[in-house]
Design a protein around this motif. Structure first.
Motif, PDB file in Angstrom:
ATOM      1  N   ALA A 258       0.807  -1.217   0.000  1.00 25.07           N
ATOM      2  CA  ALA A 258       0.000   0.000   0.000  1.00 25.07           C
ATOM      3  C   ALA A 258       0.842   1.268   0.000  1.00 25.07           C
ATOM      4  CB  ALA A 258      -0.938   0.000   1.207  1.00 25.07           C
ATOM      5  N   SER A 259       2.046   1.224   0.549  1.00 24.24           N
ATOM      6  CA  SER A 259       2.870   2.432   0.600  1.00 24.24           C
ATOM      7  C   SER A 259       3.242   2.945  -0.784  1.00 24.24           C
ATOM      8  CB  SER A 259       4.146   2.181   1.410  1.00 24.24           C
ATOM      9  OG  SER A 259       4.919   1.159   0.818  1.00 24.24           O
ATOM     10  N   ARG A 260       3.165   2.087  -1.794  1.00 23.31           N
ATOM     11  CA  ARG A 260       3.541   2.494  -3.155  1.00 23.31           C
ATOM     12  C   ARG A 260       2.462   3.333  -3.829  1.00 23.31           C
ATOM     13  NH1 ARG A 260       5.879  -1.846  -7.014  1.00 23.31           N
ATOM     14  NH2 ARG A 260       6.502   0.093  -8.036  1.00 23.31           N
ATOM     15  N   PHE A 261       1.236   3.326  -3.301  1.00 26.97           N
ATOM     16  CA  PHE A 261       0.199   4.124  -3.975  1.00 26.97           C
ATOM     17  C   PHE A 261      -0.650   4.963  -3.018  1.00 26.97           C
ATOM     18  CE2 PHE A 261      -1.310  -0.292  -3.541  1.00 26.97           C
ATOM     19  CZ  PHE A 261      -2.500  -0.146  -2.859  1.00 26.97           C
ATOM     20  N   THR A 262      -0.279   5.054  -1.733  1.00 24.72           N
ATOM     21  CA  THR A 262      -1.070   5.849  -0.793  1.00 24.72           C
ATOM     22  C   THR A 262      -0.266   6.947  -0.090  1.00 24.72           C
ATOM     23  OG1 THR A 262      -0.694   4.368   1.110  1.00 24.72           O
ATOM     24  CG2 THR A 262      -2.550   3.849  -0.348  1.00 24.72           C
ATOM     25  N   GLU A 263       1.022   7.027  -0.333  1.00 22.42           N
ATOM     26  CA  GLU A 263       1.879   7.921   0.456  1.00 22.42           C
ATOM     27  C   GLU A 263       1.424   9.371   0.412  1.00 22.42           C
ATOM     28  OE1 GLU A 263       6.622   9.020   1.085  1.00 22.42           O
ATOM     29  OE2 GLU A 263       5.985   7.826  -0.653  1.00 22.42           O
ATOM     30  N   GLY A 264       1.000   9.849  -0.752  1.00 24.28           N
ATOM     31  CA  GLY A 264       0.669  11.260  -0.874  1.00 24.28           C
ATOM     32  C   GLY A 264      -0.747  11.623  -0.506  1.00 24.28           C
ATOM     33  N   LEU A 265      -1.519  10.697   0.024  1.00 23.48           N
ATOM     34  CA  LEU A 265      -2.929  10.958   0.293  1.00 23.48           C
ATOM     35  C   LEU A 265      -3.140  11.621   1.649  1.00 23.48           C
ATOM     36  CD1 LEU A 265      -4.538   7.613  -0.934  1.00 23.48           C
ATOM     37  CD2 LEU A 265      -4.182   9.735  -2.210  1.00 23.48           C
ATOM     38  N   GLU A 266      -4.073  12.523   1.700  1.00 25.42           N
ATOM     39  CA  GLU A 266      -4.400  13.183   2.964  1.00 25.42           C
ATOM     40  C   GLU A 266      -4.906  12.170   3.984  1.00 25.42           C
ATOM     41  OE1 GLU A 266      -7.381  16.711   4.654  1.00 25.42           O
ATOM     42  OE2 GLU A 266      -7.077  16.432   2.489  1.00 25.42           O
TER      43      GLU A 266
END
Length: 305
Positions: A124-132
């Motif tokens: 999940a860290s590959r596609f959620t890092e920039g999410l509020e």
């Protein structure tokens, strides 16, 4: 059946449809969305067919029509996630697609809704890092089909809120699944890494001329696969020898080490590693209960046969 919390499913392929059955069977109201209108239009017929089969095998507690009535088709993602407490993504297995979908879901879903991915290997860290709302994002990886194979791997990102992990685990358990929590991120998680290890060896055995694909499949189905339907690898090792895990490691460890060395693997079963597994197994199965557990395994194998 008592109505439960609303669930949103994004993607109506094999996994998305399987999730719809899992949650609707458990009493949840389910909204199913797919960006491909044709796939979405076909989804209800395929779900209904699976529900009829489940009913024929006495695997539903109510009529298929009652389960189907709790599933609705949503024509846009905003409609799908409206009011949902859990959003399950089951789209293409690429970082780019998942990043775009999760950005949209984070914008559309209620702030307290969990956002889970059915990812088979991508963490999940590959596609959620920039999410509020990245603290509510995690992996909830099922097997196919999830309404028959109940394992669900809950895998948090480094920033996932522990409360989100527990909420996802509890939801899956209430829905009749068998959740496990993977302690930290690793590509492929647990069961795909286990499956991958077996497949790598299977391909090598074919490549090197030791067996055919058919015979390897037969070996698994008639051998370890039958036992694995009842006990996992550690419990199987524990029950195969009266001395338990330690005795198994003593007898079989050197041979497995040599087999691994043939493949360039150097992963010894150290005394400390074996002792840790042994302690876990002793906590689960006191030595005084060993003989009865062996008899239980044998009776289960008889029932399966």
């Amino acid at each position: 059946m008592q109505a439960r919390q609303p669930i949103a499913l994004i993607g109506s392929g094999t996994i998305g449809r399987g999730w719809a059955i899992v949650f609707a069977r458990a009493g949840h109201r389910v909204a199913l969305f797919d960006k491909e209108p044709r796939a979405l239009d076909e989804a209800m017929g395929l779900i209904e067919s699976s529900l009829r089969d489940l009913s024929a095998f006495a695997l539903l507690d109510e009529a298929p029509s009652a389960v189907l009535a709790r599933i609705r088709l949503a024509r846009d993602p905003g409609d799908a996630v409206a009011g949902a407490v859990h959003v399950q993504e089951s789209v293409a297995e690429t970082v780019e697609v998942k990043r775009a979908v999760f950005a949209e879901l984070d914008r559309l879903a209620a702030p307290d809704a969990l956002l889970a991915s059915s990812s088979s290997a991508i963490v999940a860290s590959r596609f959620t890092e920039g999410l509020e709302g990245r603290g509510r994002c995690l992996i909830a990886h099922p097997a196919a089909p999830p309404f028959l194979v109940p394992i669900v791997e809950i895998v948090p990102a480094p920033w996932t809120d522990p409360g989100a992990v527990e909420s996802a685990r509890a939801l899956m358990e209430r829905a009749g699944q068998t959740p496990i929590v993977v302690k930290r991120e690793i590509e492929g998680f647990v069961f795909n890494r286990l499956q991958g290890a077996l497949l790598r060896e299977a391909y090598c055995l074919i490549r090197d001329g030791y067996a055919t694909a058919e015979d390897i499949d037969r070996a698994v189905v008639a051998g370890p696969g039958r036992r694995w339907a009842i006990t996992g690898p550690f419990e199987n090792a524990d029950l195969n020898y009266r001395g338990g895990v330690r005795e198994h490691a003593t007898r079989m460890g050197p041979a497995y080490a040599r087999m691994g060395a043939e493949r360039g693997q150097d992963d010894p079963w150290t005394d400390e590693l074996v002792a840790g597994v042994e302690a876990e197994r002793h906590a689960l199965l006191p030595r005084g209960d060993w003989a009865e557990r062996v008899a239980w395994r044998d009776r289960r194998l008889m029932a399966l046969a």
